[in-house]
Each structure stands twice: as structure tokens, then as C-alpha cells.
Write an enzyme that holds these catalytic residues in place. Structure first.
Site, PDB file in Angstrom:
ATOM      1  N   HIS A 185       0.898  -1.056  -0.040  1.00  0.00           N
ATOM      2  CA  HIS A 185      -0.431  -0.179  -0.140  1.00  0.00           C
ATOM      3  C   HIS A 185       1.478   1.003   0.232  1.00  0.00           C
ATOM      4  O   HIS A 185       0.018   2.361  -0.347  1.00  0.00           O
ATOM      5  CB  HIS A 185      -1.310  -0.087   1.462  1.00  0.00           C
ATOM      6  CG  HIS A 185      -0.380   0.467   2.546  1.00  0.00           C
ATOM      7  ND1 HIS A 185      -0.440  -0.944   3.358  1.00  0.00           N
ATOM      8  CD2 HIS A 185       0.428   1.515   2.998  1.00  0.00           C
ATOM      9  CE1 HIS A 185       0.280  -0.283   4.246  1.00  0.00           C
ATOM     10  NE2 HIS A 185       0.104   0.583   4.892  1.00  0.00           N
ATOM     11  N   ASP A 228       0.960  -7.182   1.116  1.00  0.00           N
ATOM     12  CA  ASP A 228       0.988  -6.132   1.038  1.00  0.00           C
ATOM     13  C   ASP A 228       2.227  -5.923   1.903  1.00  0.00           C
ATOM     14  O   ASP A 228       3.602  -5.773   3.037  1.00  0.00           O
ATOM     15  CB  ASP A 228       0.434  -5.629   3.600  1.00  0.00           C
ATOM     16  CG  ASP A 228       0.268  -4.394   3.137  1.00  0.00           C
ATOM     17  OD1 ASP A 228       0.794  -3.736   1.724  1.00  0.00           O
ATOM     18  OD2 ASP A 228       0.199  -3.861   3.996  1.00  0.00           O
ATOM     19  N   SER A 262       4.571   4.336   9.884  1.00  0.00           N
ATOM     20  CA  SER A 262       5.179   2.527  10.593  1.00  0.00           C
ATOM     21  C   SER A 262       5.297   1.770   9.349  1.00  0.00           C
ATOM     22  O   SER A 262       5.509   1.245   9.275  1.00  0.00           O
ATOM     23  CB  SER A 262       5.168   2.118  11.835  1.00  0.00           C
ATOM     24  OG  SER A 262       5.552   3.868  12.836  1.00  0.00           O
TER      25      SER A 262
END
Length: 935
Positions: free
Chosen positions: A75, A106, A189
């Protein structure tokens, strides 16, 4: 030595930020890793598939220093086009190119050129995909919402957590385990390394739950395989049977029919505390109607390989990756019975979009497996990632899958483009579509094809170069001819409605760009036919706020015909449209009868107007008062009427503008809506004098143009008693009183910058006379200034003072050209800026910006004026564009700006000519054009 000292100093600062409770070993581990962790700034330049256009920040870390490969989240790498930069611990900034994002999981990779680093030599962090254990002490090294590096500590609590689900219709990981920890990671983060005390990366930070202060980490088993393929220059094989699996503990799978013998065999393998089950299959996918929810996966085999006991996601996924394009046999238990099912393995990359079409400000891509699996739809059709001007006007938004256009089936982008190619401008076409929120209900939409106001292109992702390669799309530029439509009006039972109905139409206006302070895309209101023979229609400026609109006129809900904007009144709420009377055979519309006799307090009238496209209402009302129109200053400079009297009615019915008529059916006042925004968006309704309508009609009939003169001051009436308090003489008090008019004086409250009045007159002046004729009200003022220069007499400092003042001819105040530059709409400051903030209409004004653009990233904010570009003063639009082209080779350019209250600021901005090329939008006297600069 100097470079080394700086690096040591920054590392010392970094180490100082660590918790004092950290052990010396952890401190050393973290300090050793600091140079390899980077802050990533991303511009997602287009809405695409599951992701929107935006600017964001995240974290990444080096996994191959020699090749310059950085690992982060999917993402972050984004499925669509992006630009990105990495900032190292010593504040060196370097360009990143996206080279891979996994279709499902991801994670993704960026590449940079290691030779571009001058002051730092980072090393690759070691990936350890197998060492993680429950109870391990870990640290997450990330950046705190894009500001500073942060170290978050935690303990691995679970290694078999389900993948987090973020939102329906958006990106969600699946078919993998996640690790869970109590570390509360921040937004910046994402993509941070999760490290053990040895300095090994054991997982990738992916998401978190702020309510439970827990974080979710992606295991590295697929990451390491993908990295090895990239390092070897090999394609990354990704297979799928388009099935979502669920890991269920043994107590659950027993209820699904798992026999004891199978459970014992799996437990003997010692591979966890549960099994994989089928959650759902994708409609028309390889497993559709072959696998069923609740099936328990036992084993899988092919001609070359067999795995007897499959209870881990990674084992099953790797098997599929190794059998793309082949047929496999899957053994499942269904209600306690063993079944063997043959399945074809699809290529995940083939059902994950890697191209898009940009059309009329919208973005369209192939419908992805990522969304299809969430919506019970097949991975076919074209997904509206962003509707843009054309589809947005038709009420069709994001999250829609186009399945057909006219009579053509649409399975992919090629079908979509081919179906639109024959269409003419302004031609309507039918689309069949479903919403991902309601996939079982196919809907029909009617869309008007308008492509010439925006740049069109088709773009394809090239991961070897890390860019999207685009080519222009050419559309049919001929215009659709509208067939004549015979209209028969309803016989209205209400006599007053019947008298005026054939002089009223419904007007719809759509804005392709947000200029001149306009924030909305669609407006509608009642139109008044002034001249049926020549097709002239009057509307208010809450219906047609600017010249750049696509306008249609709806007649009695039967005929919809195009119209042209002839004139937009710069001062009052009137605009003039023209339609072709030949499109309405039999002349069903009539010129409205206008009465010059204005309404007064206590008069009765009928308010008639449209509430919807085919619904006219009429209601008898009584005028409560006639008062000066006073509107608050809007938050964003935009048209604001002033210097006019308005009619107030108690509790008027809700209409989209209209007319006030007398018992004979003659129009006595124009009823208009005013939208304004200060703390909230609101509207008020007022009646306006018929005098202006008659003037507009007569001027246009005589000259095919309307001339408007303005003194360029805003006035407010005050009582004669108040004027006395300002020191007005008895002589002037007597002259300003008239037995036929309300006794009052006009006081200047605001002047328009850039006019002679701004320089010669002052706020607070009492206006006495124009060319020696006393001015008592707004009508007298407008009649007196219809010339190029006038003598203005004012009361100031206890005496009469006279000034020769040039009036301003406001016939060409429309914004007729502007630019899209670096994702910002820039224009000449429009009149509202000068009128409401006293800013001279010179230079370059920023009216809007688009998310994901350089303007968005580098704070080139709307409502600012650009005054300097790379040290050179900016005087107008054309000069600014010339300066930007002159310095187009510079990495960053310096821009100096002023806000609306005169505060100065400076920014640096990196131009992006690939994804945000400069476009000029302009009116050539006949139609609007969009021209790509440099072509």
C-alpha cells in the site's frame, strides 16, 4: 572527516532518542540498523483500483544495497502510478522507482541508484523468515507519521493471526498468517522492519489497531522468494485459484466434519493448531461451483509434485506459484467426505490491473481480483476508480463496475475504449453497471460524452523502468446533432401557473473545473424565457455561476436541449443563455411578459418555479419588505451580489429559483437563490428588481451584447439621522430626501482593488452625487454611471469632496483561460478577490489543486497568489508559464507567495512533467479547448 562527523552526530541524536531503559545490546543493534532505514515520501498521482490519489509518508529499509532495493508495504508502493523519494538518516534525499507490488500480500519493492548517495553507505538488512517465535522481544524502527524516526518495542504474541481487514472495496491482505504484537505503531511506520536483538528482520510492519494498541506484521516467506527472483532477473510467478481461505482451529473444523483419523494425521505432522478451509470463491473463477465454503483442504498434487498434508498458507501458495497455467488436483473434505477436484491455476498478475484510461478527468481500469473477491463479482469489466466530469455528471461514482456500453459487452479496457471511439461530443450513451456495494443489481446509466475539456490518455505500467508509459487517446471531435423534439405542456389546473409555465424551463449546469472560487460540480435552477424567437433564457448565478459550464435546458420534462452561455453578469445574479429554437418545433415556449412596476411591501404575488425537472409549483405570497441585499463574506472568494435591493417573503416555498408574478401573469420580480459559506454552507432566497432583466433583454436585442458599468464600490444605505452623526450638512440632508423615495444616504463600505475608486475614494465616505445629481438609492447609482468617467461627490472629513473617477466596464471579467500546472489550477485573480480582499487583480492566483500532485505535496495551496518564481517577479499567467518552462530542467524551483491577507511565504516544488504536464484550458470565442503545453 567533516562528512564522517556529521554522520556520527546524526547517529548520536538518533541514539539519544532511544529509551533510557534499552539494554546496551539493543541500543547497539538499533544504531547499526539506522542507516538502512529510510523515510519514504509518496505522491500517488492517480486514483487507481483500490487506492486513491494522495500524498503520504511511510518507512522502508534496504534489502539489497548493491542493487539499491528497498522493501516496504504494497500500500506504500501503490498499485497505480506514483512518484517517491527516500530520505536517509543523514537527510540525504534520493529518487525511488517502484519495481514490484505483490497482487495479494502487503509488500513491495522500490529501487534507487546507490551511486546517487554521496554521504552515506547503507548496508542491506538481513531477512530471516523462519526465526520468529511467540514471546520474542522485537523492535519496530519506523518514522513517526513522517516526522522523526521512532523505535517501538513489543513482544510477539501470535504467529497465526488472520490478515487484518481494513475496508470493503479497498485493499485487504488475505491467504496469509500475520504476526501480532502489542507495539502501537503510527501511520508513518508502514513498511518498517520488525527486528530481533540480533539485528535480523523477522517481519514487515503492515498495520495496527489503535483501539487495542496492537500491531500486525507480515511474515517474510513470500518476501524472500520475490526478492530472490528480482535479484536473479526472473519474473515473480504468482498463482491463484481465485479462492479465499480461512485458517480454522481444530475445534472448528471438527464441526465442519473433520474425521478423527484426519485430525490425528495432521496433528502428528505438528504443523499448527488448525487447518485451511474454503471461505469463498470468486464468481466465474477456476474454483467457482467446484469448491464450497466450509471445504477442508487436505492435500494438493500435480503431475510433478504432491503435498499430502496442507495446513499452512505458505505451503499452499508456493505450490500454486509453481503451477501457474497448469491443472492441479485438490483433495478436500466436504461434510466428512473426501473429494478430489481438478482446478486450473490462474496467473495473479493477469487479473491484477496494470493499465488505466484517463478520460474526462476520470480514471478507469480493469476490474481486479482484489475487489472481485470481496463483492461476489467475476474479475471482468471496467472499474471506475474516479468518475471525473463525464460520469460524475451522470450521477455515477467511484466503486462501479461497467459491464456494457450501448449494445457492446465490456470485459476489459480494450472493450471500453472501442465502445467509446465512435461516439460524438455531446452524444448520450447507455452503460450497464453494478455497484460493488450492491453487486446483484445491474443498473442502467445515461452518460453524455464530453472528452474535449480534459486530456485523455492510456497508461501502462513498466516495472523495469519504474514508470507508467502513457500515450494520448484521440476521440471523435465532431458534435452530435440534437433532433427536434415536439413538446406539449401539461394543462395546469392552477391559473397562475398556466399563465407563466410556457416561459419557464429547468436549467442544469455542470462544471468541469473549479475556478473562480466554485467548489461544486453541478448546479440547477429555473430559467426564464426572455425571447422565445431567438432562444434567450435568463438564469441566476447560483445556476450558471461562470462561463465554463456545460449547460442543458429541460423543457417540461420532455425535451433536453443544449444551451450556450452568452453572458454572466459580473455584479448581480443574472446570466443569459441561448438555445436553438429550431429544436423545439411549434414554438412551445413563450417570451415572458415583464412588468416594469416593481413590487412593494404588502403587495401580493405568486411565486412560480421548478422544484424538480418536471414539477412546477405556484404559491400565493405577500411581500414582507424590500431591503438592501446584505450577504456575508464567503470563506473562499467567489461571486457575491451587492448594491441591490431585494424582496423578502415570509416562509417562501422551496424552488430552484423562479419568478414573482402578478394576477395578470406578468413577471414583477426575479426570484433567486444565493449560496454562501462562512462557517457552514447555506442558501437564502430573495427577489431581485425586474429593471435589470429588462435592461439585459433590451441590450442584447439591440447590440447582441450587454454592457455593465461599475463604480467599483460596495455601498450600504444608512438613515439620514445616521448621516447627520457623520457630520452631513443640513443642505445635503435636504437634497437626499425625496417624497417618492426612502430618505437615506449611501455609505461606502468596500472598494474593489485595481479601480480608480480604490485609489481616490475611501471606506466610510458618504456618496452624495454623481455628476451633480443626488444619489439616494442603488437604481439611481446604476443609471448615473453608464459612462466611462463620472464626477463623484462624497462627504469626507466634514466637507464635500469631488473626484473625477473612471468607471469600470465589466464586459470581459469572465475567466476565459487558465492553466493546470503541477496539479494546481492557476488563473488571473478573479473579480471577487479584488472586491472582497482588496487585492489588485494581477499575477497568478491558485484556485484549486488535485490530490497526489506536486501542488498537494509541496503546499502550493489554493487562495494563494504566486508573486515570484526562481527569483523573478511574476506579473501574469503567460509570463509564469514561460518561467516554469524556462526552469523545467531544475530538480526544485523556488516559489514565493502571498496569502489573502498579505502574509508572505516561500516553498520549493519539484515539477512532475510526466504525470502532471502543463495544460491550458481556454475559450476561443466559440468553444472551450484543452491544450497540452509543449505539444
Amino acid at each position: 572527516m567533516f562528512k564522517k562527523a556529521i554522520t556520527l552526530y546524526l547517529l548520536a541524536l538518533f541514539a539519544h532518542s532511544l529509551s533510557a531503559s534499552e539494554s546496551p545490546q539493543w541500543k547497539k543493534t538499533i544504531e547499526d540498523l539506522a542507516n538502512s532505514v529510510v523515510s519514504i515520501r509518496v505522491n500517488a498521482v492517480r486514483t487507481f483500483d483500490t487506492e486513491g490519489s494522495k500524498t503520504t509518508q511511510a518507512t522502508g529499509f534496504i534489502v539489497d544495497a548493491e542493487r539499491g532495493i528497498i522493501l516496504t508495504n504494497r500500500h506504500v508502493v501503490h498499485p497505480g502510478p506514483i512518484t517517491a523519494e527516500a530520505v536517509f538518516s543523514n537527510s540525504e534525499e534520493i529518487e525511488l522507482k517502484p519495481i514490484y507490488r505483490d497482487p495479494v500480500h502487503d509488500f513491495g519493492f522500490f529501487r534507487f541508484n546507490p551511486n546517487d548517495l554521496q554521504f552515506i553507505k547503507p548496508r542491506a538488512l538481513k531477512l530471516n523468515a523462519k526465526s520468529a517465535k511467540v514471546g520474542d522481544d522485537i523492535r519496530v524502527i519506523g518514522n513517526d507519521s513522517g516526522e522523526h524516526m521512532s523505535i517501538l518495542s513489543g513482544t510477539l504474541a501470535r504467529l497465526d493471526r488472520s490478515a487484518p481487514r481494513y475496508r470493503r472495496g479497498g485493499y485487504n491482505d488475505f491467504n496469509t498468517f500475520y504476526y501480532q504484537s502489542s507495539a502501537d505503531t503510527s501511520g508513518g511506520s508502514s513498511g518498517a522492519p520488525v527486528v530481533n536483538i540480533k539485528g535480523e528482520v523477522v517481519a514487515l510492519n503492515a498495520g495496527g489497531n489503535t483501539r487495542s494498541s496492537s500491531s500486525f506484521f507480515l511474515p517474510l516467506y513470500k518476501v524472500t522468494r520475490a526478492l530472490e527472483a528480482i535479484q536473479k532477473g526472473q519474473p515473480i510467478a504468482r498463482g491463484t485459484i481465485q479462492t479465499t481461505l480461512s485458517y480454522q482451529p481444530y475445534d472448528q473444523v471438527r464441526r465442519l466434519g473433520l474425521p478423527e483419523s484426519f485430525e490425528k494425521a495432521f496433528r502428528d505432522k505438528g504443523n499448527g493448531n488448525g487447518l485451511l478451509t474454503v471461505e469463498r470463491t470468486v464468481f466465474e473463477g477456476p474454483a467457482y461451483e467446484k469448491l464450497r465454503p466450509g471445504d477442508i483442504i487436505i492435500s494438493v498434487k500435480s503431475a510433478a509434485q504432491a503435498i499430502d498434508y496442507v495446513s499452512r498458507y505458505e505451503v499452499f501458495e508456493i505450490f500454486l506459484d509453481e503451477h501457474v497455467g497448469k491443472t492441479i488436483e485438490l483433495k478436500v473434505l466436504r461434510q466428512g467426505k473426501a473429494m478430489t477436484i481438478e482446478l486450473a491455476v490462474d496467473d495473479l498478475h493477469q487479473i491484477t490491473p496494470d493499465e488505466f484510461v484517463q478520460l474526462a478527468g476520470g480514471i478507469f481500469n480493469d476490474f481486479s481480483y482484489q475487489i472481485a473477491r470481496q463483492t461476489n463479482l467475476s474479475a471482468k469489466g471496467v472499474y471506475i476508480a474516479s468518475p471525473g466530469f463525464m460520469f460524475g455528471n451522470a450521477g455515477i461514482g467511484r466503486g462501479v463496475v461497467i459491464q456494457g456500453i450501448n449494445e457492446s459487452k465490456v470485459d476489459n479496457l480494450a472493450d471500453f475504449v472501442n465502445a467509446l471511439k465512435p461516439l460524438k461530443q455531446n452524444q448520450y450513451f447507455k452503460i450497464k453497471y453494478v455497484s460493488i456495494g450492491s453487486p446483484n443489481n445491474q443498473q442502467i446509466g445515461n452518460v453524455k460524452f464530453i472528452s474535449n475539456l480534459h486530456h485523455s490518455q492510456k497508461c501502462l505500467r513498466n516495472d523495469s523502468l519504474g514508470i507508467w508509459e502513457c500515450e494520448p487517446l484521440e476521440w471523435n471531435q465532431s458534435f452530435e446533432s440534437f433532433p427536434p423534439t415536439e413538446v406539449k405542456f401539461t394543462n395546469f389546473s392552477d391559473k397562475q401557473t398556466a399563465k407563466i409555465a410556457r416561459s419557464l424551463v429547468m436549467v442544469n449546469a455542470d462544471l468541469p473545473y473549479h475556478i473562480d472560487g466554485q467548489n461544486y460540480d453541478h448546479y440547477s435552477g429555473t430559467g426564464l424565457v426572455l425571447d422565445a424567437d431567438n432562444g434567450l433564457v435568463l438564469v441566476d448565478r447560483n445556476t450558471v455561476p461562470i462561463k465554463l459550464v456545460d449547460v442543458t435546458i429541460n423543457v417540461s420534462g420532455i425535451a433536453e436541449i443544449p444551451a450556450e452561455v452568452l453572458f454572466v453578469h459580473p455584479v448581480h445574479s443574472y446570466a443569459l443563455l441561448k438555445y436553438d429554437p429550431m429544436l423545439l418545433p411549434g414554438k412551445p415556449l413563450r417570451s415572458a411578459p415583464l412588468s416594469s412596476k416593481e413590487l412593494s411591501a404588502g403587495d401580493s404575488a405568486w411565486l412560480v418555479g421548478y422544484q424538480a425537472t418536471d414539477r412546477i409549483i405556484s404559491e400565493r405570497v405577500k411581500v414582507s419588505s424590500v431591503e438592501p441585499l446584505e450577504l456575508p463574506l464567503p470563506n473562499v472568494p467567489q461571486f457575491r451580489d451587492s448594491n441591490i435591493n431585494s424582496i423578502l417573503i415570509n416562509n417562501p416555498p422551496s424552488v430552484a429559483s423562479g419568478v414573482l408574478i402578478d394576477k395578470r401573469g406578468k413577471v414583477r420580480s426575479w426570484w433567486t437563490n444565493y449560496a454562501y459559506s462562512n462557517s457552514t454552507s447555506q442558501t437564502i432566497d430573495r427577489g431581485l428588481p425586474i429593471k435589470h432583466i429588462i435592461d439585459i433583454r433590451d441590450q442584447w436585442a439591440e447590440n447582441q451584447a450587454v454592457e455593465v458599468y461599475s463604480l467599483e464600490v460596495e455601498l450600504r444605505p444608512i438613515t439620514i439621522a445616521s448621516a447627520r452623526n457623520f457630520g452631513l450638512s443640513d443642505e445635503w440632508m435636504e437634497q437626499l430626501q425625496d417624497s417618492n423615495k426612502k430618505p437615506q444616504a449611501l455609505r461606502i463600505t468596500r472598494r474593489v482593488a485595481g479601480s480608480e475608486a480604490f485609489d481616490k475614494l475611501k471606506d466610510g465616505d458618504l456618496l452624495l452625487a454623481i455628476d451633480n445629481s443626488p444619489i439616494r438609492d442603488f437604481n439611481e447609482l446604476e443609471d448615473a454611471i453608464e459612462k466611462d468617467r463620472v464626477k463623484v461627490s462624497v462627504w469626507r472629513d466634514g466637507k464635500q469632496q469631488d473626484f473625477l473617477v473612471a468607471t469600470k466596464k465589466l464586459t470581459e471579467t469572465d475567466t476565459l483561460n487558465f492553466y493546470l500546472w503541477s496539479g494546481a489550477l492557476i488563473q488571473k485573480p478573479h473579480r471577487a478577490v479584488a472586491a472582497q480582499y482588496g487585492i489588485e487583480p494581477k499575477g497568478v492566483y491558485i484556485s484549486w489543486y488535485y490530490f497526489g500532485s506536486p501542488a498537494n505535496r509541496y503546499n502550493l495551496r489554493p487562495l494563494m497568489r504566486i508573486t515570484e518564481f526562481e527569483g523573478e517577479k511574476v506579473t501574469d499567467l503567460e509570463q509564469f508559464i514561460a518561467l516554469s518552462q524556462k526552469h523545467s530542467d531544475k530538480l526544485y524551483v523556488r516559489i514565493r507567495m502571498l496569502d489573502l491577507i498579505g502574509r508572505e511565504s516561500i516553498i520549493t516544488l519539484k515539477q512532475d512533467l510526466r504525470y502532471w504536464p502543463t495544460q491550458k484550458i481556454f475559450w476561443d470565442g466559440k468553444t472551450w479547448h484543452n491544450r497540452l503545453m509543449g505539444t
